[in-house]
Design an enzyme around this catalytic site. Structure first.
Site, short mmCIF file in Angstrom:
data_model
loop_
_atom_site.label_atom_id
_atom_site.label_comp_id
_atom_site.label_asym_id
_atom_site.label_seq_id
_atom_site.Cartn_x
_atom_site.Cartn_y
_atom_site.Cartn_z
N ASP A 44 0.83 -1.21 0.00
CA ASP A 44 0.00 0.00 0.00
C ASP A 44 0.87 1.25 0.00
O ASP A 44 1.52 1.57 0.99
CB ASP A 44 -0.90 0.01 1.24
CG ASP A 44 -1.84 1.21 1.25
OD1 ASP A 44 -2.90 1.13 0.61
OD2 ASP A 44 -1.50 2.25 1.86
N TYR A 49 2.90 9.75 -0.59
CA TYR A 49 4.01 9.20 0.20
C TYR A 49 5.36 9.39 -0.51
O TYR A 49 6.40 9.08 0.05
CB TYR A 49 3.82 7.70 0.50
CG TYR A 49 2.53 7.32 1.19
CD1 TYR A 49 1.68 8.28 1.75
CD2 TYR A 49 2.14 5.99 1.29
CE1 TYR A 49 0.49 7.92 2.37
CE2 TYR A 49 0.95 5.62 1.91
CZ TYR A 49 0.13 6.59 2.43
OH TYR A 49 -1.05 6.23 3.03
N LYS A 78 -2.66 5.67 -4.39
CA LYS A 78 -3.80 6.59 -4.16
C LYS A 78 -3.56 7.92 -4.86
O LYS A 78 -2.42 8.41 -4.91
CB LYS A 78 -3.96 6.86 -2.65
CG LYS A 78 -3.91 5.63 -1.79
CD LYS A 78 -4.12 5.92 -0.32
CE LYS A 78 -3.77 4.70 0.51
NZ LYS A 78 -2.36 4.56 0.84
N HIS A 112 -7.71 9.38 -2.28
CA HIS A 112 -7.09 9.41 -0.94
C HIS A 112 -8.01 10.02 0.11
O HIS A 112 -8.02 9.61 1.26
CB HIS A 112 -5.76 10.17 -1.02
CG HIS A 112 -4.79 9.78 0.04
ND1 HIS A 112 -3.44 9.62 -0.21
CD2 HIS A 112 -4.93 9.52 1.35
CE1 HIS A 112 -2.83 9.28 0.90
NE2 HIS A 112 -3.71 9.22 1.87
N1 NAP Z 1 -5.41 6.27 3.54
C1 NAP Z 1 -4.86 7.01 4.47
O1 NAP Z 1 -5.22 8.18 4.66
C2 NAP Z 1 -3.77 6.44 5.31
C3 NAP Z 1 -3.34 7.10 6.47
C4 NAP Z 1 -2.33 6.52 7.22
C5 NAP Z 1 -1.79 5.30 6.84
N2 NAP Z 1 -2.19 4.68 5.68
C6 NAP Z 1 -1.64 3.38 5.23
O2 NAP Z 1 -1.75 2.45 6.31
C7 NAP Z 1 -0.46 1.92 6.62
C8 NAP Z 1 -0.37 1.59 8.09
O3 NAP Z 1 -0.62 2.72 8.90
P1 NAP Z 1 0.51 3.48 9.72
O4 NAP Z 1 1.81 3.26 9.06
O5 NAP Z 1 0.07 4.87 9.94
O6 NAP Z 1 0.46 2.80 11.15
P2 NAP Z 1 0.62 1.30 11.74
O7 NAP Z 1 0.95 0.32 10.70
O8 NAP Z 1 -0.55 1.08 12.61
O9 NAP Z 1 1.85 1.50 12.73
C9 NAP Z 1 3.13 1.70 12.27
C10 NAP Z 1 4.01 1.96 13.50
O10 NAP Z 1 4.03 0.80 14.34
C11 NAP Z 1 5.38 0.30 14.45
N3 NAP Z 1 5.28 -1.16 14.39
C12 NAP Z 1 5.11 -1.93 13.28
N4 NAP Z 1 5.02 -3.22 13.61
C13 NAP Z 1 5.14 -3.28 14.96
C14 NAP Z 1 5.13 -4.37 15.89
N5 NAP Z 1 4.96 -5.62 15.47
N6 NAP Z 1 5.30 -4.06 17.20
C15 NAP Z 1 5.46 -2.79 17.60
N7 NAP Z 1 5.47 -1.73 16.79
C16 NAP Z 1 5.31 -1.98 15.46
C17 NAP Z 1 6.13 0.91 13.29
O11 NAP Z 1 7.49 1.13 13.62
P3 NAP Z 1 8.73 0.52 12.76
O12 NAP Z 1 8.54 0.91 11.32
O13 NAP Z 1 9.89 1.23 13.40
O14 NAP Z 1 8.72 -0.96 13.00
C18 NAP Z 1 5.42 2.26 13.11
O15 NAP Z 1 5.91 3.19 14.04
C19 NAP Z 1 0.48 3.05 6.16
O16 NAP Z 1 1.82 2.64 6.06
C20 NAP Z 1 -0.17 3.47 4.87
O17 NAP Z 1 0.16 2.56 3.83
C21 NAP Z 1 -3.19 5.24 4.93
#
Ligand code: NAP
Length: 289
Positions: A44, A49, A78, A112
């Protein structure tokens, strides 16, 4: 890997890999490559990004190394708000995503946010879908009222609505609307996105210990059992592997309810798509997520 069937018949993996806030090209390419090696098939990304090129490079590398075939992968990107001002800007935005990723087609492309002239942008996406450049089209951050109006009006219904979904913001009502329109919910920030401190929660820690799993795996499993696709992000190999290892345990109904009880009923993220100030900041190009 488990798959969900979208309303256009396409199969989508239930667990994917997110690359938000990985602007460094080398780091992004390496993380995506390692993720594909670890078994992820859904990636994704987004124009906003600024790493569609790194994702495309990782995909090419994985295919060259015989780890998978292009048709096994499900690459999502997106369209950003500044490219959603009219039909032509959206068309250019879609072309730019394809060019940057170096891919002949994208498996899923999302609006998005519900900003700008998103109906005109959607018509450009519908045309690209008909041309086969986008294999499926969907939306992101569409709250229930907006999604309802959208689904009632557009010719081609969105397959997915990617929104913030985790135990602290469960959005049960939003899931009901998505179910009504056969739009698959996809969770952004499924681990809380670095907020809410779930990894220190004693109840979640006890549950994880009971299943010989990590808190992260419990959080992801909870969404999967609600029928929600998850796309956790990590740049650490151990966590990348951990976050896809979700299919050898099951949470009981009681555990599911306990986790759901963490719901705060509001988002702690700055991405408040219902907030006029947030919308103005997005439209004025001051926010890119
Ligand atoms: N459509 C939208 O508006 C929108 C908005 C936000 C996000 N997104 C998408 O959703 C994806 C996921 O959301 P997100 O990146 O915001 O948050 P997330 O995946 O909920 O959390 C990522 C955070 O958690 C840490 N992490 C990952 N695996 C872990 C584990 N097993 N244990 C402890 N900590 C862990 C990561 O650190 P490390 O990298 O240091 O491991 C990072 O700081 C994004 O990457 C993006 O593709 C979309």
């Amino acid at each position: 890997m488990e798959y969900v069937t979208l309303n256009n018949g396409l199969k989508m993996p239930m667990v994917g890999f997110g690359v938000f806030r990985v602007p460094d090209k080398k780091e992004c390419e390496e993380s995506v490559y390692q993720a594909i090696k670890a078994g992820y098939r859904l990636i994704d990304t987004a124009a906003a990004y600024t790493n569609e090129d790194a994702v495309g490079a990782a995909v090419k590398r994985a295919i060259n190394d015989d780890i998978c075939k292009r048709e096994d992968l499900f690459i999502t990107s997106k369209l950003w708000v500044q490219d959603m001002m009219d039909y032509d800007s959206a068309k250019k935005g879609i072309e730019a995503s394809l060019k940057k990723s170096g891919l002949e087609y994208l498996d899923l492309y999302l609006l998005h946010q519900a900003c700008g002239d998103y109906f005109a942008a959607w018509r450009a996406m519908e045309d690209a879908y008909r041309e086969g450049l986008l294999k499926a089209i969907g939306v992101s951050n569409f709250y229930s009222n907006i999604l309802t109006n959208f689904c009632e009006v557009v010719k081609i219904k969105p397959v997915v609505n990617q929104v913030e979904l985790h135990p602290y913001y469960t959005q049960e009502k939003a899931l009901e609307t998505m179910k009504y329109y056969n739009v698959i919910p996809e969770a952004w920030a499924p681990l809380g996105g670095g907020r809410y401190n779930p990894f220190e929660d004693e109840m979640l820690k006890d549950m994880a210990n009971h299943h010989h799993k990590s808190v992260g795996q419990v959080l992801l499993r909870w969404n999967l059992q609600r029928g929600v696709v998850v796309i956790p992000k990590s740049t650490h190999l151990e966590r990348i592997k951990e976050n896809i290892d979700l299919f050898d345990f099951e949470l009981s109904e009681e555990e599911m309810n306990k986790i759901s009880s963490l719901d705060m009923g509001y988002t702690g993220s700055r991405a408040k798509h219902f907030d006029p100030e947030f919308v103005r900041m997005v439209l004025n190009n001051k926010i890119h997520d």
